[in-house]
Design a protein around this motif. Structure first.
Motif, short mmCIF file in Angstrom:
data_model
loop_
_atom_site.label_atom_id
_atom_site.label_comp_id
_atom_site.label_asym_id
_atom_site.label_seq_id
_atom_site.Cartn_x
_atom_site.Cartn_y
_atom_site.Cartn_z
N ARG A 107 2.88 0.21 -6.80
CA ARG A 107 1.48 0.31 -7.23
C ARG A 107 1.44 0.48 -8.74
NH1 ARG A 107 -0.64 5.40 -4.71
NH2 ARG A 107 1.44 5.99 -5.26
N HIS A 163 -4.67 -1.49 -7.60
CA HIS A 163 -5.65 -0.97 -6.65
C HIS A 163 -6.96 -0.68 -7.36
CE1 HIS A 163 -2.82 0.02 -3.21
NE2 HIS A 163 -2.04 -0.47 -4.16
N HIS A 193 0.07 4.03 -10.75
CA HIS A 193 -0.01 5.01 -9.66
C HIS A 193 -1.16 4.74 -8.69
CE1 HIS A 193 2.98 7.65 -11.59
NE2 HIS A 193 2.36 7.37 -12.71
N GLY A 194 -1.63 3.51 -8.63
CA GLY A 194 -2.72 3.18 -7.71
C GLY A 194 -4.10 3.51 -8.24
N TYR A 195 -4.21 3.79 -9.54
CA TYR A 195 -5.52 4.07 -10.13
C TYR A 195 -6.21 2.78 -10.53
CZ TYR A 195 -4.96 9.08 -10.01
OH TYR A 195 -4.83 10.37 -9.57
N ASP A 196 -7.51 2.82 -10.58
CA ASP A 196 -8.36 1.66 -10.86
C ASP A 196 -8.47 1.46 -12.37
OD1 ASP A 196 -10.56 -0.06 -11.30
OD2 ASP A 196 -11.60 0.66 -9.51
N SER A 213 -11.17 0.80 -6.83
CA SER A 213 -12.05 1.64 -6.01
C SER A 213 -13.18 0.84 -5.37
CB SER A 213 -12.64 2.78 -6.86
OG SER A 213 -13.33 2.26 -7.98
N LYS A 270 -8.94 6.97 -8.54
CA LYS A 270 -7.96 6.40 -7.61
C LYS A 270 -8.51 5.14 -6.96
CE LYS A 270 -4.00 7.56 -5.54
NZ LYS A 270 -2.76 7.39 -6.22
N SER A 294 -8.27 1.96 -4.00
CA SER A 294 -8.21 1.93 -2.54
C SER A 294 -7.21 0.86 -2.09
CB SER A 294 -9.60 1.61 -1.99
OG SER A 294 -9.53 1.23 -0.65
#
Length: 147
Positions: A31, A64, A34-37, A66, A49, A51
């Motif tokens: 990711r 990723h 860290h999977g943040y938008d 949101s 964060k 999705s």
């Protein structure tokens, strides 16, 4: 005490090449950031964060988001939203190496997203960010494909 904290931060930043990655984009568990938008940094000026329902693969990493709208915005212009230096620490790049980042340790400068190792490193980076950006920009082409 502040001197000790500063020295510990310098030590962390200078030893983080041990954690460096060969990938151009810093990612954890496949990711990016860290999977943040990445788009939300610009919309809300905060780390949000993403999705698992809104994912886009770009430059060998999964980004990723949101919302579906943010995913579409990124798809249309990834270079506009993606963090500089592939999401690696801007301070570390100014020192000539890759270092991991904390999604909450961010700054937007002239419409570009910069991430740092942690909030203390961001504070140090911010003290002379223009000079550090200039140096990191020069270092990035040589560092981006290193381990």
């Amino acid at each position: 005490m502040k001197g000790i904290i500063f020295l510990l931060n310098v030590l962390l930043v200078t030893t983080t090449p041990l954690f460096a990655q060969k990938a151009e984009i810093f990612s954890t568990s496949d990711r990016a950031i860290h999977g943040y938008d990445a788009v939300e940094y610009f919309k809300q000026n905060k780390a949000v964060k993403g999705s698992a329902e809104n994912v886009y693969s770009w430059r060998d990493a999964k980004w990723h988001f949101s919302t579906k709208e943010n995913l579409e915005s990124f798809k249309a212009s990834p270079e506009k939203y993606a963090p500089q230096y592939g999401g690696y620490c801007a301070y570390g790049l100014s020192e000539g190496h890759k270092a991991p980042t904390d999604p909450n340790a961010f700054t937007i400068v002239n419409g570009k997203l910069y991430l740092n190792y942690d909030l203390n490193v961001r504070k140090n980076w911010s003290e002379n960010k223009e000079e550090r950006i200039f140096t990191a920009d020069k270092n990035w082409p040589n560092v981006k494909n290193e381990e």
